[in-house]
Motif scaffolding. Structure first.
Motif, PDB file in Angstrom:
ATOM      1  N   LEU A 169       0.739  -1.159  -0.015  1.00  0.00           N
ATOM      2  CA  LEU A 169       0.067  -0.030   0.136  1.00  0.00           C
ATOM      3  C   LEU A 169       0.794   1.313   0.013  1.00  0.00           C
ATOM      4  CD1 LEU A 169      -2.859   0.887   0.181  1.00  0.00           C
ATOM      5  CD2 LEU A 169      -2.620   1.125   2.731  1.00  0.00           C
ATOM      6  N   GLY A 170       0.915   2.050  -1.177  1.00  0.00           N
ATOM      7  CA  GLY A 170       1.644   3.157  -1.256  1.00  0.00           C
ATOM      8  C   GLY A 170       0.851   4.442  -0.594  1.00  0.00           C
ATOM      9  N   ALA A 179      -3.462  12.931   2.418  1.00  0.00           N
ATOM     10  CA  ALA A 179      -2.923  11.389   2.026  1.00  0.00           C
ATOM     11  C   ALA A 179      -3.713  10.973   0.747  1.00  0.00           C
ATOM     12  CB  ALA A 179      -2.869  10.821   3.193  1.00  0.00           C
ATOM     13  N   VAL A 180      -3.132   9.956   0.158  1.00  0.00           N
ATOM     14  CA  VAL A 180      -3.585   9.167  -0.803  1.00  0.00           C
ATOM     15  C   VAL A 180      -3.124   7.893  -0.580  1.00  0.00           C
ATOM     16  CG1 VAL A 180      -4.237   8.635  -3.153  1.00  0.00           C
ATOM     17  CG2 VAL A 180      -4.375  10.987  -2.387  1.00  0.00           C
ATOM     18  N   ALA A 181      -3.774   7.021  -0.268  1.00  0.00           N
ATOM     19  CA  ALA A 181      -3.287   5.455  -0.121  1.00  0.00           C
ATOM     20  C   ALA A 181      -3.990   4.884  -1.327  1.00  0.00           C
ATOM     21  CB  ALA A 181      -3.857   4.734   1.209  1.00  0.00           C
ATOM     22  N   ALA A 182      -2.832   3.948  -1.975  1.00  0.00           N
ATOM     23  CA  ALA A 182      -3.265   3.082  -3.176  1.00  0.00           C
ATOM     24  C   ALA A 182      -2.515   1.887  -3.185  1.00  0.00           C
ATOM     25  CB  ALA A 182      -3.146   3.833  -4.279  1.00  0.00           C
ATOM     26  N   ALA A 345       3.722   2.442  -4.061  1.00  0.00           N
ATOM     27  CA  ALA A 345       3.406   0.905  -3.931  1.00  0.00           C
ATOM     28  C   ALA A 345       4.295  -0.062  -4.959  1.00  0.00           C
ATOM     29  CB  ALA A 345       2.016   1.006  -4.190  1.00  0.00           C
ATOM     30  N   GLN A 346       4.400   0.558  -6.142  1.00  0.00           N
ATOM     31  CA  GLN A 346       4.919  -0.261  -7.043  1.00  0.00           C
ATOM     32  C   GLN A 346       6.542  -0.321  -7.141  1.00  0.00           C
ATOM     33  OE1 GLN A 346       3.426   1.079 -10.886  1.00  0.00           O
ATOM     34  NE2 GLN A 346       1.335   0.294 -10.470  1.00  0.00           N
ATOM     35  N   TRP A 347       6.994   0.908  -6.880  1.00  0.00           N
ATOM     36  CA  TRP A 347       8.583   0.978  -7.244  1.00  0.00           C
ATOM     37  C   TRP A 347       9.289   0.882  -5.745  1.00  0.00           C
ATOM     38  CZ3 TRP A 347      10.419   4.306 -11.556  1.00  0.00           C
ATOM     39  CH2 TRP A 347       9.615   4.102 -12.764  1.00  0.00           C
TER      40      TRP A 347
END
Length: 390
Positions: A169-170, A179-182, A345-347
């Protein structure tokens, strides 16, 4: 198993005036003793024992004052306005009679047992663990007076089973949005920052009025009120982020924003409390997310902040951010904060060195010797990793 330490702030139940006066006397005595010890050289202070000091305090209290001032606190502080009484885990006990909890600890008039006000299941659950002594260690107890009310502030340590997370979770923090959690797959939760910026500006305007009128005590009260309000907001946001992480079985990744307040910002933006990075509580939110994750058996990870907002989460290509909108090189548009949270979240990191403090286009930095050709490598993209390996 993770060992987690937390603090319980327990309000005393129906405290009468006699006990309140006794607590005041105890605080005055500990503060007086602490300031007397500060006038002694650190070398002499290290050889002190309770037998060598003159004080009306019980040895459990005076010994803790000596122990604290032998440490770093005695080196940093020149004078204590208030030194709250504190005892170690051997000198306070928790009791339960019927449904009422109480705590006993030494005061200036001897050991006293005082009932506690336990208003939520969160506190009741932890107090039961202390009583049962099941994987729970008691720490110190500190007597404190906050906003006119007396509290017993106790620390406890217990073991929390680690949870094996299968998702990432980024979380992107900012000012347009708190904040933005994705997740890596696009599922997200947004926390808007408009209301916070509006209230920051209202507090700023009121502070200016009080300062101009010379009402400095009211100014201090207003500053404390603003700090309490912002902490409450961060508690709510962090709790929802952790709840989201538990729902998707994820650990949390955040940007490393160390030194964010030293970054360049226009004078106009810095003078606006709704935009200034000096008024934004990035670290407080990070700290609250971290300890709530620990209590859930999960972990907070930190990632370099460079290029998270200007990189296309689909391809790793540098794009353009304008306000709330991100535009990729192929014309793809999406929410900029959501795109940044997806990248976090990906990197796991970027091929550009961490010395690149500004999010400039990579191609513009190649000639300087500390950039790279091409695009940052997405460690979550198997095709790019295979190309690099070959």
């Amino acid at each position: 198993m993770k060992r987690v330490t937390t603090t319980l702030k327990l309000k005393f139940l129906d405290l009468n005036a006699v006990k309140a006066e006794m607590f005041d006397q105890t605080v005055c005595a500990t503060t007086e003793l602490a300031n007397e010890l500060l006038r002694i050289s650190p070398k002499e202070r290290k050889a002190l024992t309770t037998a060598k000091v003159v004080t009306p305090l019980k040895s459990a209290l005076s010994n803790q004052v000596i122990r604290v001032l032998k440490g770093k606190a005695g080196q940093r502080v020149k004078h204590f306005k208030v030194f709250w009484p504190e005892v170690n885990n051997q000198n306070w006990k928790l009791h339960k009679i019927g449904s009422t909890y109480s705590v006993s600890f030494p005061t200036i008039q001897g050991d006293k047992r005082v009932p506690l006000e336990v208003g939520s299941s969160y506190y009741a659950e932890r107090l039961e663990r202390i009583l049962a002594e099941q994987d729970c260690e008691r720490g110190t107890l500190k007597l404190m007076k906050l906003r006119g009310c007396w509290y017993a502030v106790v620390s406890i340590t217990w073991e929390v089973p680690e949870v094996k997370s299968t998702e990432r979770l980024g979380v992107d923090r900012g000012q347009n949005r708190l904040a933005v959690a994705a997740t890596r797959w696009g599922r997200a939760v947004f926390f808007g920052g408009g209301e916070v910026a509006h209230r920051r500006r209202r507090f700023q305007k009121r502070r200016a009025q009080l300062q101009q009128a010379g009402k400095y005590r009211a100014l201090k009260r207003l500053e404390r009120k603003e700090a309490r309000w912002m902490r409450a907001v961060n508690h709510t946001v962090s709790r929802r982020i952790v709840r989201f992480a538990n729902a998707v079985n994820a650990d949390v990744w955040m940007e490393d924003l160390s030194g964010i307040r030293q970054s360049r910002q226009s004078q106009k933006a810095r003078s606006d409390a709704g935009k200034s990075r000096h008024t934004w509580s990035y670290y407080d939110l990070e700290w609250k997310v971290a300890y709530k994750l620990e209590m859930a058996g999960r972990t907070l990870h930190k990632r370099p902040a460079a290029y998270t907002s200007k990189t296309d989460h689909r391809t790793g290509l540098i794009g353009k951010r304008s306000g709330h909108l991100f535009t990729g090189q192929d014309g793809y548009c999406c929410d900029a904060d959501w795109n940044a949270a997806m990248n976090i979240a990906q990197w796991d990191g970027f091929s550009c060195p961490l010395s690149l403090k500004e999010a400039l286009p990579v191609i513009g930095r190649v000639g300087s010797g500390d950039g790279v050709f091409g695009n940052p490598l997405n460690s979550m993209n198997p095709s790019q990793l295979q190309a690099v390996g070959s």
